[in-house]
Each structure stands twice: as structure tokens, then as C-alpha cells.
Design a protein around this motif. Structure first.
Motif, PDB file in Angstrom:
ATOM      1  N   PHE A 475       3.312 -33.126  13.226  1.00  0.00           N
ATOM      2  CA  PHE A 475       3.263 -32.877  14.685  1.00  0.00           C
ATOM      3  C   PHE A 475       4.188 -33.514  15.643  1.00  0.00           C
ATOM      4  O   PHE A 475       4.553 -32.440  16.358  1.00  0.00           O
ATOM      5  N   ASP A 476       4.452 -34.679  16.329  1.00  0.00           N
ATOM      6  CA  ASP A 476       4.065 -35.170  16.931  1.00  0.00           C
ATOM      7  C   ASP A 476       5.751 -36.229  16.386  1.00  0.00           C
ATOM      8  O   ASP A 476       5.880 -36.829  17.437  1.00  0.00           O
ATOM      9  N   GLY A 477       6.179 -35.779  15.002  1.00  0.00           N
ATOM     10  CA  GLY A 477       7.430 -36.232  14.978  1.00  0.00           C
ATOM     11  C   GLY A 477       7.148 -38.044  14.361  1.00  0.00           C
ATOM     12  O   GLY A 477       8.369 -38.308  13.814  1.00  0.00           O
ATOM     13  N   LEU A 478       6.655 -38.222  13.486  1.00  0.00           N
ATOM     14  CA  LEU A 478       6.412 -39.493  12.480  1.00  0.00           C
ATOM     15  C   LEU A 478       6.646 -39.092  11.502  1.00  0.00           C
ATOM     16  O   LEU A 478       6.139 -37.750  10.505  1.00  0.00           O
ATOM     17  N   VAL A 479       8.020 -39.799  11.014  1.00  0.00           N
ATOM     18  CA  VAL A 479       8.123 -39.348   9.444  1.00  0.00           C
ATOM     19  C   VAL A 479       8.009 -40.870   8.561  1.00  0.00           C
ATOM     20  O   VAL A 479       8.097 -41.592   9.020  1.00  0.00           O
ATOM     21  N   TYR A 480       7.489 -40.331   7.173  1.00  0.00           N
ATOM     22  CA  TYR A 480       7.184 -41.291   5.522  1.00  0.00           C
ATOM     23  C   TYR A 480       8.446 -42.255   5.438  1.00  0.00           C
ATOM     24  O   TYR A 480       9.817 -41.333   5.536  1.00  0.00           O
ATOM     25  N   ASN A 481       8.345 -43.143   5.258  1.00  0.00           N
ATOM     26  CA  ASN A 481       9.503 -43.648   3.932  1.00  0.00           C
ATOM     27  C   ASN A 481       9.090 -42.910   2.675  1.00  0.00           C
ATOM     28  O   ASN A 481       8.202 -43.802   1.712  1.00  0.00           O
ATOM     29  N   VAL A 482       9.637 -41.672   2.902  1.00  0.00           N
ATOM     30  CA  VAL A 482       8.977 -40.908   1.243  1.00  0.00           C
ATOM     31  C   VAL A 482       9.289 -41.871  -0.020  1.00  0.00           C
ATOM     32  O   VAL A 482       8.683 -41.719  -1.031  1.00  0.00           O
ATOM     33  N   GLN A 483      10.772 -42.803   0.049  1.00  0.00           N
ATOM     34  CA  GLN A 483      11.032 -42.967  -1.341  1.00  0.00           C
ATOM     35  C   GLN A 483      10.007 -43.888  -1.419  1.00  0.00           C
ATOM     36  O   GLN A 483       9.056 -44.873  -2.271  1.00  0.00           O
ATOM     37  N   ARG A 484       9.925 -44.877  -0.603  1.00  0.00           N
ATOM     38  CA  ARG A 484       8.877 -46.060  -0.740  1.00  0.00           C
ATOM     39  C   ARG A 484       7.190 -45.613  -0.798  1.00  0.00           C
ATOM     40  O   ARG A 484       7.353 -46.400  -1.551  1.00  0.00           O
ATOM     41  N   ASP A 700      12.506 -48.889   8.506  1.00  0.00           N
ATOM     42  CA  ASP A 700      10.428 -48.590   8.829  1.00  0.00           C
ATOM     43  C   ASP A 700      10.192 -47.676   7.867  1.00  0.00           C
ATOM     44  O   ASP A 700      10.733 -46.983   6.922  1.00  0.00           O
ATOM     45  N   GLU A 701       8.884 -48.270   7.803  1.00  0.00           N
ATOM     46  CA  GLU A 701       8.115 -47.970   7.129  1.00  0.00           C
ATOM     47  C   GLU A 701       7.878 -46.012   7.868  1.00  0.00           C
ATOM     48  O   GLU A 701       7.484 -45.027   6.942  1.00  0.00           O
ATOM     49  N   PHE A 702       7.548 -45.918   8.790  1.00  0.00           N
ATOM     50  CA  PHE A 702       7.592 -44.467   9.902  1.00  0.00           C
ATOM     51  C   PHE A 702       8.795 -44.542  10.638  1.00  0.00           C
ATOM     52  O   PHE A 702       9.176 -45.507  11.485  1.00  0.00           O
ATOM     53  N   VAL A 703       9.158 -43.666  11.014  1.00  0.00           N
ATOM     54  CA  VAL A 703      10.241 -43.687  12.342  1.00  0.00           C
ATOM     55  C   VAL A 703       9.860 -42.338  13.177  1.00  0.00           C
ATOM     56  O   VAL A 703       8.949 -41.279  12.169  1.00  0.00           O
ATOM     57  N   LEU A 704      10.211 -42.363  14.212  1.00  0.00           N
ATOM     58  CA  LEU A 704       9.971 -41.153  15.025  1.00  0.00           C
ATOM     59  C   LEU A 704      11.348 -40.499  15.392  1.00  0.00           C
ATOM     60  O   LEU A 704      12.001 -40.574  15.252  1.00  0.00           O
TER      61      LEU A 704
END
Length: 913
Positions: A475-484, A700-704
């Protein structure tokens, strides 16, 4: 005309995040300058300054206009000649008409005459202000990009031949734009959102000669593709392949002089047709229209419109069908007047007459779902008319059997927790890193996921692990490195299933930067890469290196999946939250190699369990139309959504008054340094300008997600909920969804306008000014009171508790943390098994070492996630957090009774299976 306005300071190109905004603003300023030139005194100093300004603007617009069909090279050159020859009136008229047409979109509807000798009596009303009926009568407009290095005469030949093919009966109208190189084609499709088709001819070159940095930024996504190494005869096929990679929704057509045998074996991306030696312009024209029409089709919406026009006799359920119960009423005519007749004409419970059944689709609904799967990169897509909460339960129920172990993001949406109850899963709750300063959680580090998987493997339970469930983006906009995440998890268990809750991320498919972190995008990438010889070699090498390694070595290593890993990925999306759909319109996207053999039947049963036998046809139709929109203009709308958010970030960051009371949280604030491999701290810095967002999202592992703007408001002395309700909504009419103790969240979407952005900034400035005035007149005690309120919100924030553990009654053993949430949930159905304790009593008994166990979900809002679930042991940290809460809503908690807990006697009776 105010001459001073034409001499206002020209914003630096460096200040712009978007070349689209730069273009719009430069035309706006050029219009003011041109009108100033027309009215300036001859030989005046002002005239000389305006001439220099006009030259500067034309210089800046020259490389930009290369990529757009309107106004086009000939018209642009003509306007520049007017400037060079001193034709001030002609220049003013022409520039004014271009600027107005660009702003209003009038060039999409008609030809725009630019000369003073041509009458132009039609207005320039903004397209958005026209009635839907008026806009529906026109033919949709788009542009076709031709990639070929030609001279002006040859360019006119190409344009004229395509334009000559147009017919009055064509469903669409288009204009061609010609660019010379592969790089220009890539810039063009990322800059010009009007482009729907690309024609690649054999004369193109490789490199662009454009040196404008804001345009060259578009080439960064393909910087690692190795295009510099390809031979000239590969330029055409490589252009088609890169177009498919960057904007897969576009149609590409290749004109080549190479043999059919050579072309047949090449990867041409989504190239829809190959023309040999010389294209047949009529055939090319028809193919272009057919390709766009393929995306324009809306099978179910069209069927529903046709049904609404048919004369019928209604002898089934739903008196409101055809509007009969309304038209015959004396008391509810206002409802008919408010909604209009079409919505009732399209209401039915019948599945015949050209319609279809959502539960057993074989006609237009099935076709609409297949088209949605194509658009979103899925293998199968299913529509839902009762929200993503239901989608989540459908997926979980279809995949998880009683006793299966599921790794779950603890602060995910509550529907997942209830889904675990229904499925009878053994739940391992994973903790996200905490952002206690802002009363919110981040996301689950990859290391945390791997740790749980390796622990379960060590205990011999890996065969029972079924799924990893994560929220992307939060909800706060944190996005995973889905492939990793998926690669490293598959390296530990090669048939693991992933459910990505993308409720707030449906738009991401249609932005190249975003797409690389979507569930379906990565699933398709893994399908390609896992089977390569390079992947197999990398896996074998790593297995040798990790032989006999301990857990810490595995945690520290970027794991490589085995080449025989199964790609099993599901995504649930709230289409209605980020794209165009009526409320509760959602989709389930499936990219599971084992779906047909293992899951299809159970999925069908779960879908039947949770889906109404009377679904709302209007919602289904809106999902169909929403799919059409994103395939044809999703890229444009997503780009503008990001641009709007970036404008807000820059405006707040650079405004000295706003900085006194507000702060936009940056990547540095929301993502710990160890998860930001790029080292980038903020998307915009007043001193250094814009960061390279592509590099951030690539590493990055996480991005905003930049479209989520978390504004820290503790400096105002108001908590987040008060600021939202009393200030933004009640006083200024600004609506938002989420708050925390000291933040509010603004989200831009595909409907956000620049006017909305300007209004928000105006409101924040007004609030800051009022605070300034209030503090200027405040007494010493009033100022101290304000400072105390600020300190309470900014400095004295209660720490967020982690998940404690499930009580031993709901666990098989103590070696691993999975718990039987279903047994705990239903044990609480018998009130004799439960008791209520006040917060103070609970606190004292927990402090004394007594083991108390929650019998229900406890969900404070905000932050909106469970801090207690059935069967969870209540920890001192949880009690400290609950006692410090000052929110008005705590779901599952009764203030008059207290916390609901299991009695010791009830816990002794549990037989967990």
C-alpha cells in the motif's frame, strides 16, 4: 497580451522529469513569446529579447518534434521560417493554433490550419470536456512510426502513399511520423504515446544523432542489450525485437530485402507481418488497421450493447431488467433519471441472446478473458466481480490443501489471512522490516524468506511447503525484486508456487520500468531463461560451490534456480483501483506450467465456490473496456501518472515553506541501505536533479513506486487521521485512502491531471501559511503545546511489534514456526472457550509471564494489518503497541470488553491436525 508573461523565466530542461511535460510547456511559452513578438515595438530591446527567446525555444523543440506527427516537420519548419523572415502575425497565429490543438487534443479530430489565409472557426474545446456521445462519433486517432533513413523528398513520398490509402469507412485515422534509426525508434515509442504501430524499413541506421539528454534517457532500458555489436543487416529484426521487449502491446511490421529463409528463423518479437523488398501500401494500411482493431475489440462489451438494443419479453428474474420496474413506478423515477436508460437495458440474468456465463464462459466473456491474458502477459486470466479479496481466496483455496505450509507476508491484506483459515494451511508468518518512525512496515527481505525455507528443509518439511505469498507493491509503494525472490526460492524448492497480491499494481504492466517487477513479466522471463545452457551451467557451478555449505553461506549467496524448476505464478489485481473498471472489478492472472494438469479442476471448483451465479454484467463489461484502454493508451496514462507524482515530489522538495512542516518520504526513508544496492537515496534532489530510475529498478532489492507519495505530517502537530479527515477532506475536498500515525499517502492514478497536482500543492502551501501565521501570534504556552504535539508524533512513536509465535496447541512441534490458524479460528466459535480481558489486565498478566493467546484477528486501522491472529501468543511488545495506539478503529477489539483470548481449558482440548 501581457508582455511580461512572455518574458518569464524559462525553466531549465534539467528541472523536468518528463520530456512530455517539457514539450507541453515549451509550446505554451512559445505561444506567449510569439504573441509578444506580434505586439512588441519595432527595434525595441524587448523585441530583441523575445527574438532570442523564440530562437532558443525553436532550438529546444526541434529534436523533440522529430518524434511527433503533429504539427509535423513541414509545419514546424514553416513556423520557423516565419520567425526568421519576421512574419510575426503568421508566427503568432500558427503557434497559437498548434499550442491550443496540442493542449485540447483537437488535432486528433480534425485538420488544424496554421496560416492566416485559412479560416479556422472551430473551437479548441478540450477532448475531456466533450460529451461521451460527441467523442464516440469521431474516429480514434493514432500515429504510425516509420523507421528509415530517408531524405525529405523520400519522407514525403512515404507519408503521401500511406495517407492516400485512407478511406472514409476506415474505423480509425492515423498519421505517419518518420525517424531514421533504431535508437530513434526506441526513443519514439517511449516518448510519443500516440504511436500504435511501427513500420521498420531496410534503410535505417543504428545510432540517433539526437543529443538532448532528456530524450536520450529513454535509451537506458536497452543499454545492456548489446545493440552496438550487431551487423547492419540485423538492424531491422533487432528493432522489432526491442519494440516487443519495451512496449509489447505495439504492432510492428518489417520491410526487408532478405530472403524468407533468413527471416523465418529470427526472433522478430511481436512483428505481425513481413513485407519483402517493397511494401504494398494498401496491404500495409489494412494490416495496420487490423492490428489496432485487434486490441480495440471488446467482445463482451459489444455483445452487451447489442443485447440492450434487442426487443425482448422478460420472463425471468430481475424486475429491473430493461428498466421495467422503474419506468412503471411512480416513486423511483429519480433513479431512472440519474442513471439513464442504457444501464437498465443492459441488465439481465440471461446468458443467451449473444451473452455468456461467467462461471462457464464459452462466448464473449471467454474471448474477453483471453484478450486480457494477452494484454497482461498471462497464460490464463479470470474476471471477478466481487473484488480482489475474493480473488485471493479463490487462488489460495484452489492451490492449498489442509496441512500444506504457506509462507505469508504477515502484514498482507486481511483476505489472505482468512484464505489461510478456509484452506486449512499451516501458516509461517514472515516479518517485514519495520519503519517504526512512521508507524508502518516495509517488505519481507529475501533473506527472511530464504531463512524460513532453509529451516523447513533442515527439518524435513520442504515437501509440505506449497506457496510463498507476498504483496507487490505494498500500500505504501514498496516493490519487490520479483525475479530475485522467485529465482532464489526456486533454488531451494524448484516447484514452489508464488501468489503475488498486485491489487495496487495492475497499471505496472504498461510501463517498461515497472514491467520488469511484475509477476507475469518475470514469469515469462523465467520461462525463457531457465531453459538456456547458460542457466544450467550457472546452476551446476553454484551447486559445487555450495556443497556442504552451512545456512549462512546459502543466505549470503545470490542463489541460482535449477534449469528444471517449474514456473508457477499467480497474480491478483484490483483493476478498479488503478485502471478503468467499475468498483469490485478484479482479475486473476495465471502463469503456471502445471495449471492444466494439476490445478485447473480445483481452480474451477474454488472459482465456483466464491463467484456469484448472478454476476454484475456491467462490471464484466467495464473490465473488457478497461483492457482495451490499457492496450491502446495504458503506456501514455501510466507515464502521465508517474509524471504527476514526480511533479509533486519536486514541488514539495524545493518549496522552503512546505519544508518547514512537511516531508515527502524518500527511498532512503522507506528502504534500509542494505536493500538499496544502487545507493540512490531519492528520485529527486534539489542539488543534483533527477536520479536514474531505471538503474534503481534494475538493481535494488526493494524500490519505491514513485506514484505513491507518503507525506510526513507530524511537523504540523496533527496526526495522520486528523490531517486526512479534518483538513484535507472536510476543508479542501481532497480524498485519500491511507494514513499512519504521522503520515498521509497520496496516490496518483491514470486519471490524475496537472490541475489536480497544482491544487494539491496550493492546498499544502495554504496549510503551511496558516500554521506560520498561527505560530507567529501564539503565546509561549501555545507554542510549547504545539511543540509537544509535534514531539509526540515525530519523536515518541511506539515501536512496531513483530509476529510473536503460534501457541504450542496449534503447532506440530517447536522446531519450525508454522501454525494451524484454522483450528484456532473455529475453536473461538464456542464462546465457552473464550474470555475477555481489559488491556491493562492483559498487560499485567503478560508482564508477569503468563501465556495468553488471542482468539481473533486484531486489526488496528491505521496501519490496517493484523497485529494478532487466532492462536497467536500475545507478547509484551504487542501489548505496548496496543496501549500506545490512539486510533479510533481496532477491528476485532471491543473497547467495552477488552481482548478476546482463549481460556486455558480450551487450549488443553485442542487436537491440531
Amino acid at each position: 497580451m501581457n508582455l511580461q508573461s512572455s518574458e518569464r523565466k524559462l525553466s531549465s530542461i534539467r528541472d523536468y522529469y518528463s520530456a512530455t511535460q517539457l514539450r507541453a510547456d515549451r509550446w505554451s511559452v512559445l505561444r506567449e513569446v510569439a504573441e509578444g513578438l506580434h505586439s512588441a515595438e519595432p527595434e525595441s530591446a524587448q523585441l530583441k529579447r523575445l527574438l532570442l527567446r523564440a530562437e532558443e525555444l525553436f532550438e529546444q523543440l526541434t529534436p523533440i518534434e522529430t518524434y511527433w506527427a503533429f504539427p509535423g516537420r513541414d509545419a514546424f519548419d514553416m513556423l520557423r521560417r516565419h520567425l526568421n523572415h519576421g512574419n510575426a502575425e503568421e508566427l503568432a497565429v500558427g503557434v497559437r493554433r498548434v499550442a491550443r490543438a496540442l493542449t485540447s487534443g483537437a488535432y486528433r479530430r480534425r485538420r488544424i490550419p496554421l496560416g492566416t489565409d485559412e479560416v479556422d472557426n472551430e473551437d479548441y474545446e478540450d477532448e475531456a470536456s466533450l460529451s461521451p456521445e460527441a467523442r464516440a462519433l469521431g474516429r480514434p486517432y493514432f500515429e504510425v512510426m516509420i523507421v528509415d533513413e530517408v531524405n525529405e523528398q523520400q519522407e514525403r513520398f512515404l507519408r503521401a502513399n500511406l495517407q492516400r490509402m485512407r478511406r472514409a469507412e476506415d474505423p480509425f485515422i492515423y498519421e505517419p511520423v518518420v525517424v531514421p534509426s533504431l535508437e530513434d525508434a526506441l526513443i519514439g515509442i517511449l516518448f510519443n504515446h500516440n504511436v500504435q504501430a511501427v513500420v521498420v524499413r531496410p534503410g535505417l541506421r543504428l545510432k540517433s544523432r539526437n543529443d538532448l539528454p532528456i530524450l536520450n534517457r529513454y535509451l537506458r532500458p536497452v543499454g545492456n542489450e548489446g545493440v552496438d555489436d550487431i551487423d547492419p543487416h540485423e538492424y531491422g529484426p533487432e528493432t522489432c525485437r526491442l519494440i516487443a521487449k519495451i512496449r509489447p502491446e505495439l504492432d510492428a511490421y518489417l520491410v526487408t530485402d532478405r530472403s524468407a529463409e533468413d527471416i523465418a528463423g529470427l526472433d522478430l518479437g511481436r512483428c505481425r507481418r513481413v513485407f519483402y523488398n517493397q511494401e504494398d501500401f494498401l496491404e500495409l494500411h489494412l494490416n495496420i488497421l487490423r492490428g489496432v482493431n485487434r486490441r480495440y475489440k471488446t467482445p463482451f462489451f459489444t455483445a452487451l450493447k447489442e443485447y440492450s438494443r434487442q426487443p425482448t419479453g422478460v420472463f425471468h428474474a430481475m424486475p429491473i431488467s430493461r428498466g421495467k420496474s422503474i419506468s412503471r413506478s411512480h416513486w423511483i423515477q429519480d433513479m431512472g433519471a440519474f442513471y439513464g436508460p442504457n444501464i437498465f437495458l443492459a441488465e439481465t440474468s440471461a446468458t443467451s441472446g449473444g451473452l455468456d456465463s461467467l462461471l462457464e464462459p464459452r462466448g464473449p466473456i471467454k474471448e474477453a478473458q483471453d484478450m486480457a491474458a494477452r494484454a497482461f502477459g498471462a497464460k490464463q486470466t479470470f474476471f471477478a466481480t466481487n473484488g480482489t479479496s475474493t480473488c485471493n481466496k479463490i487462488v489460495v483455496q484452489s492451490l492449498v490443501r489442509p496441512g500444506d505450509i504457506v509462507l505469508v507476508d504477515r502484514d498482507c491484506h486481511k483476505s489472505h489471512h482468512y484464505g489461510m483459515v478456509l484452506a486449512g494451511a499451516r501458516v509461517v508468518y514472515m516479518d517485514s522490516y519495520s519503519l517504526s518512525e512512521y508507524s508502518m512496515y516495509g517488505a519481507v527481505p529475501t533473506r527472511e524468506i530464504k531463512h524460513h525455507l532453509l529451516k523447513l528443509k533442515a527439518e524435513g518439511k520442504l515437501d509440505r511447503v506449497r506457496m510463498v505469498l507476498l504483496t507487490n507493491c505494498t500500500f505504501d509503494g514498496l516493490v519487490y525484486n520479483v525475479q530475485r525472490v522467485m529465482e532464489e526460492c526456486l533454488a531451494i524448492k524448484k516447484d514452489l508456487i508464488f501468489l503475488w497480491d498486485e491489487a495496487w499494481f495492475a497499471f505496472a504492466r504498461f510501463g517498461p520500468t515497472y514491467r520488469q517487477r511484475t509477476a507475469m513479466g518475470v514469469a515469462n522471463t523465467l520461462r525463457e531463461t531457465l531453459r538456456t545452457p547458460e542457466a544450467a551451467a550457472a546452476y551446476e557451478d553454484q551447486q559445487k560451490a555450495l556443497e556442504n555449505a552451512d545456512e549462512e553461506a546459502w543466505l549470503e549467496t545470490r542463489l541460482v534456480p535449477p534449469p528444471d524448476a517449474r514456473v508457477r505464478v499467480y497474480a491478483t489485481q484490483s483493476t478498479h483501483k488503478t485502471l478503468t473498471s467499475l468498483r469490485q472489478g478484479s482479475m486473476i492472472h495465471v502463469n503456471d506450467q502445471d495449471f492444466k494438469g494439476e490445478v485447473e479442476q480445483s481452480f474451477h471448483e474454488a472459482y465456483m465456490t466464491h463467484t456469484s451465479t448472478s454476476p454484475n454484467y456491467q462490471i464484466i463489461a467495464s473490465l473488457d473496456v478497461g483492457r482495451r484502454q490499457v492496450e491502446l493508451e495504458g503506456f501514455e496514462f501510466t507515464q502521465r501518472q508517474v509524471e504527476s507524482a514526480m511533479s509533486i515530489r519536486r514541488a514539495v522538495s524545493t518549496h522552503p515553506l512546505l519544508n518547514k512542516y512537511f516531508k515527502i518520504l524518500t527511498a532512503e526513508d522507506m528502504i534500509p541501505a542494505e536493500h538499496r544496492q544502487s545507493g540512490v537515496e531519492s528520485y529527486f534532489d534539489p542539488e543534483h536533479g533527477w536520479s536514474d530510475i531505471w538503474e534503481v529498478w534494475n538493481q535494488d532489492e526493494f524500490v519505491l513506486d514513485p506514484t505513491r507519495i507518503t507525506l510526513a505530517v507530524g511537523g504540523t502537530g496533527w496526526d495522520g487521521d486528523t490531517f486526512k479527515t479534518k483538513i484535507l477532506m472536510d476543508k479542501y475536498g481532497i480524498q485519500i485512502n491511507k494514513t499512519s500515525r504521522n503520515t498521509v499517502l497520496f496516490m496518483t492514478n491514470i486519471g490524475t491531471t496537472r490541475s489536480s497536482v497544482a491544487y494539491l500543492i496550493e492546498v499544502l502551501v495554504e496549510i503551511a501559511r496558516e500554521l506560520d501565521e498561527l505560530l507567529d501570534d501564539a503565546s509561549k504556552m501555545e507554542r510549547r503545546s504545539f511543540e509537544n504535539r509535534v514531539a509526540a508524533l515525530v519523536e515518541h512513536v511506539p515501536p512496531l511489534p513483530d509476529f510473536s509465535r503460534f501457541h504450542d496447541a496449534f503447532r506440530t512441534d517447536g522446531a519450525t514456526p508454522e501454525g494451524d490458524i484454522r483450528t484456532a479460528f473455529f475453536l473461538a466459535y464456542d464462546e465457552e472457550n473464550c474470555d475477555y480481558l481489559s488491556l491493562e489486565e492483559t498487560h499485567e498478566r503478560v508482564k508477569a509471564g503468563e501465556e495468553l493467546v488471542s482468539s481473533s484477528f486484531i486489526i488496528p486501522y491505521p496501519p490496517g494489518f493484523p497485529i494478532l491472529v487466532p492462536g497467536q501468543v500475545i507478547s509484551p511488545e504487542i501489548m505496548a503497541f496496543m496501549r500506545a495506539l490512539d486510533v479510533s478503529e481496532i477491528h476485532g477489539f471491543r473497547a467495552d470488553l477488552g481482548l478476546r483470548v482463549f481460556t486455558p481449558e480450551a487450549l488443553k482440548t485442542v487436537v491440531s491436525v
